[in-house]
Write an enzyme that holds these catalytic residues in place. Structure first.
Site, PDB file in Angstrom:
ATOM      1  N   GLU A 111      17.925  -0.964  -0.055  1.00  0.00           N
ATOM      2  CA  GLU A 111      17.461  -0.460  -1.356  1.00  0.00           C
ATOM      3  C   GLU A 111      18.327   0.703  -1.857  1.00  0.00           C
ATOM      4  O   GLU A 111      18.410   0.949  -3.054  1.00  0.00           O
ATOM      5  CB  GLU A 111      15.996  -0.043  -1.272  1.00  0.00           C
ATOM      6  CG  GLU A 111      15.758   1.154  -0.383  1.00  0.00           C
ATOM      7  CD  GLU A 111      14.276   1.485  -0.188  1.00  0.00           C
ATOM      8  OE1 GLU A 111      13.438   0.588  -0.309  1.00  0.00           O
ATOM      9  OE2 GLU A 111      13.984   2.660   0.099  1.00  0.00           O
ATOM     10  N   HIS A 134       0.843  -1.191   0.000  1.00  0.00           N
ATOM     11  CA  HIS A 134       0.000   0.000   0.000  1.00  0.00           C
ATOM     12  C   HIS A 134       0.876   1.238   0.000  1.00  0.00           C
ATOM     13  O   HIS A 134       1.093   1.853   1.039  1.00  0.00           O
ATOM     14  CB  HIS A 134      -0.911   0.006   1.234  1.00  0.00           C
ATOM     15  CG  HIS A 134      -2.010  -1.001   1.166  1.00  0.00           C
ATOM     16  ND1 HIS A 134      -2.956  -1.145   2.158  1.00  0.00           N
ATOM     17  CD2 HIS A 134      -2.332  -1.919   0.219  1.00  0.00           C
ATOM     18  CE1 HIS A 134      -3.806  -2.112   1.820  1.00  0.00           C
ATOM     19  NE2 HIS A 134      -3.437  -2.602   0.654  1.00  0.00           N
ATOM     20  N   GLU A 135       1.418   1.594  -1.135  1.00  0.00           N
ATOM     21  CA  GLU A 135       2.147   2.860  -1.232  1.00  0.00           C
ATOM     22  C   GLU A 135       1.099   3.964  -1.303  1.00  0.00           C
ATOM     23  O   GLU A 135       0.197   3.910  -2.150  1.00  0.00           O
ATOM     24  CB  GLU A 135       3.033   2.867  -2.485  1.00  0.00           C
ATOM     25  CG  GLU A 135       3.712   4.187  -2.788  1.00  0.00           C
ATOM     26  CD  GLU A 135       4.590   4.697  -1.651  1.00  0.00           C
ATOM     27  OE1 GLU A 135       5.592   4.044  -1.337  1.00  0.00           O
ATOM     28  OE2 GLU A 135       4.256   5.760  -1.060  1.00  0.00           O
ATOM     29  N   GLU A 142      10.547   0.520   8.378  1.00  0.00           N
ATOM     30  CA  GLU A 142      11.799   0.960   7.750  1.00  0.00           C
ATOM     31  C   GLU A 142      12.388   2.045   8.651  1.00  0.00           C
ATOM     32  O   GLU A 142      12.863   1.721   9.743  1.00  0.00           O
ATOM     33  CB  GLU A 142      11.521   1.428   6.326  1.00  0.00           C
ATOM     34  CG  GLU A 142      12.762   1.557   5.483  1.00  0.00           C
ATOM     35  CD  GLU A 142      12.473   2.079   4.096  1.00  0.00           C
ATOM     36  OE1 GLU A 142      13.151   1.660   3.162  1.00  0.00           O
ATOM     37  OE2 GLU A 142      11.586   2.948   3.932  1.00  0.00           O
TER      38      GLU A 142
END
Ligand code: NOJ
Length: 673
Positions: A479, A385-386, A473
């Site tokens: 990343e 769910h960005e 995070e």
């Protein structure tokens, strides 16, 4: 005359009695509280009406005289004109069980002092200071009870200070300059710091360590700190766009202000003070909450092989997702994360996420079929769910999205908030953001959904109360090694974050790179060896732990066996040896077997470390499965050189761990008989 004398004498008597009565009352007001072992003593006092506290440990100053109180909008400050009107104290001791975590049983043992405070003149407003002192630090918080002259209020700042007795060195990240706490840690004297985020970890000249953070941030602004007068750390609350820091109404409590103290860096990690200062679990049945390992249609996007949006390289297709589900099922992995499955990725979603739908999938992603297939293969799905920071758009869809997920059997979401501001105006760690993240976690709990938050507010131990808040995070994760133009995370990064960001709670760092080439940015890459990638599964704690590489890179690779076997839920954890920024050796015991796992990592420098096996049962022989750097390994020249061997050991053995530059070692110990 005689009667007059008698009257004067009795009046004096009454006055003297009254004086003594008042005096004895104030004398019985306790203003000191010690840790259960007596080593830490915290004292509170008022001086010319200003409220202060100070703390010492083993007879040495820990925190010098530091102010307490609030600054409001449209109301006088609170805390600079007060008296202590009463106190209550108690000792507390319990052991509670975590549904998942770095250890199963947690001791919660402290001495508590509640001080009742009131203004001496004016509005005579009241508030309480609740202090808990543990053997490894303390926490305190303000309570503002319901009262006539204090109802709704706007906090413009909290006056809390932590006066350090000397200019410590600290590891810190800036509070406002970078986004999402995704910074490399700086190491300077505290008087050289910017305004910084917490946890703030400091080293004292006597070799001990202090970390300052907060616990149970529920409806308040996240705390930052800045240093004035060479060593005074002052609280700086994250503002709303209006400039107000916190909108409140009585009865009101603040988060806990927490200071952890440790003789060794590893003892900061094995402190459970932040969890202990949170409320017990509010989810009656936690059997649906399952820690696990996951792979994802994810790294392919970060490396440019796939796209989130629709097109010829769309990653989240039905066929590709089934391929990932098959791989997870064949390799005992618990879940598959899918990003880019839903409508809204076209256009610049990082500027405006209002077009994201959390219920409608792209046409080439058949949600019903995929979730049916995953169920058949006994693999969990993690829906992405960005939000692009558009939290109102997300909140408007929360119930619909989570009930859809519950119907389909999707029991985890990874949320994301990639935008500088939420809803175009508020900071992630403002009270606005804090309220949103809390709403997501509580709503998800009602639908039996586990949550992994990216771009979060810094964790503060809320997973004790809502253990469906699995991981977050809030760290410069792996990343960055895909697209950061500064070359990627330096090798020492992972030797710092367990002692800084890691103190706040589990980290979704996403280790697991097996292919070190970066075809988009050849100068940027994962700067570790393969053995260090494995060791990170032990060193960096997360109950949802990702194997982040493309599944193609895992096939037929011996090293992947370690990822398959390493647990994510522990009976106990110990940092056996560490120097922040140089190296870490962590040992953890599996919660479901007698196995122990060890992860050792180093920075740029190759080094030899000694591993004492005294944590093993003394009367048992163990098989050690060792995944270590090969003779020619180095992060820069030969990251994939890895050697595997097996030996028999017992608790009196010592192993020499030889780590390459940017290297590591991962070991599993299993009872041999
Ligand atoms: C940033 C997150 O950290 C990452 O995991 C995610 O893939 C992207 N945003 C897109 O949402």
């Amino acid at each position: 005359m005689h009667r007059m004398k008698t009257f004067i004498t009795s009046l004096a008597g009454i006055l003297i009695f009254c004086f003594y009565a008042c005096e004895s009352r104030s004398l019985t007001v306790q203003n000191r509280v010690s840790s259960p072992d007596g080593e830490i003593i915290l004292t509170v006092k008022t001086q010319k009406g200003q409220l202060y506290y100070a703390a010492e440990r083993k007879g040495r100053a820990l925190v010098g005289q530091s102010k307490l109180g609030f600054r409001f909008q449209g109301m006088p400050d609170l805390g600079n004109n007060v008296e202590i009107t009463g106190s209550e104290s108690r000792s507390f001791n319990e052991t509670w069980e975590q549904p998942w975590g770095e250890r199963r049983l947690v001791e919660n043992k402290y001495d508590e002092l509640i001080l009742y405070l009131q203004e001496k003149i004016g509005l005579r407003r009241r508030f309480n200071l609740v202090i808990r002192v543990f053997n490894d630090g303390f926490g305190f918080r303000y309570e503002i009870p319901e009262q006539t002259h204090l109802d709704s209020f706007k906090i413009m700042n909290e006056m809390t200070e932590f006066v350090m007795p000397e200019i410590h060195n600290a590891w810190w990240i800036p509070a406002y300059k970078d986004r999402f706490y995704e910074s490399l840690f700086r190491h300077t004297a505290i008087n050289q710091m910017d305004t910084v985020c917490t946890p703030l970890t400091m080293e004292r000249t006597d070799g001990s360590y202090i970390a300052i953070h907060e616990a149970n941030l529920t409806d308040y602004a996240a705390m930052n700190l800045y240093c004035v007068d060479s060593s005074k750390l002052t609280c700086d609350l994250t503002p709303w766009s209006s400039g107000v820091k916190v909108y409140g109404k009585t009865p009101f409590v603040t988060p806990w202000r927490v200071l952890i103290v440790a003789d060794k860096p590893g003892d900061l990690i094995s402190s459970y003070l932040i969890l202990n200062l949170n409320e017990p679990c509010k989810i009656p049945d936690v059997s649906w909450i399952k820690p696990g390992k996951y792979i994802g249609i994810w790294w392919g996007m970060h490396q440019g092989f796939y796209t989130w949006s629709q097109g010829p390289r769309h990653g989240a297709t039905t066929a590709n997702t089934k391929k990932y589900i098959d791989f997870a099922a064949a390799h005992q992995l618990d879940g598959v994360l899918v990003e880019g499955w839903n409508r809204g990725w076209d256009g610049d979603w990082t500027q405006n996420g209002d077009s994201f739908s959390f219920t409608e999938s792209y046409p080439d992603f058949d949600m019903e079929e995929i979730t049916r297939y995953a169920k058949e293969k006994n693999v969990g799905m993690i829906g992405h769910h960005e939000t692009g920071g558009a939290v109102t758009n997300y909140e408007n869809q929360l119930e619909a999205a989570y009930s859809l997920y519950q119907r389909l059997g999707v029991n985890a979401v990874k949320t994301g908030y990639v935008n500088t501001l939420l809803d175009g105006k508020e900071m992630h760690k403002s009270q606005y953001g804090v309220r949103h993240y809390r709403k997501v976690v509580e709503t998800a709990a009602r639908y039996h959904i586990m949550v992994d938050i990216h771009e979060p507010v810094m964790p503060t131990g809320i997973q004790r109360t809502y253990p469906n808040l699995m991981t977050q995070e809030g760290v410069r994760g792996q990343e960055w090694d895909a697209w950061s133009t500064d070359g990627g995370n330096p090798p020492d990064h992972t030797t710092i974050i367990p002692f800084t960001r890691g103190l706040a709670g589990p980290m979704d760092f996403t280790p697991g790179t097996f292919n070190f080439s970066n075809h988009l940015l050849p100068q940027t890459r994962v700067r570790t060896t393969l053995a260090k990638q494995l060791a990170l599964y032990v060193v960096l704690y997360s109950p949802l732990q990702m194997a982040s590489d493309l599944i193609e890179n895992y096939r037929n690779n011996k090293a992947f066996e370690f990822i398959m076997m390493v647990p994510v839920n522990w009976e106990e954890s110990r940092v056996l040896d560490a120097r922040i920024g140089d190296y870490v050796i962590t040992a953890r015991k599996d919660r479901n077997s007698e196995d122990w796992y060890v992860g050792a990592i180093t920075d740029d420098s190759p080094r030899e470390l000694t591993l004492c096996l005294s944590f093993l049962l003394y009367d048992k022989t163990y098989l050690a499965q060792i995944f270590k750097d090969g003779n020619d390994a180095s992060w820069e020249k030969n990251p994939v050189d890895l050697t595997y061997n097996e030996i028999k050991v017992n608790s009196s053995d010592k192993l020499t761990l030889t780590l390459a530059s940017g290297g590591g070692q991962a070991i599993r110990f299993t009872p041999a008989d």
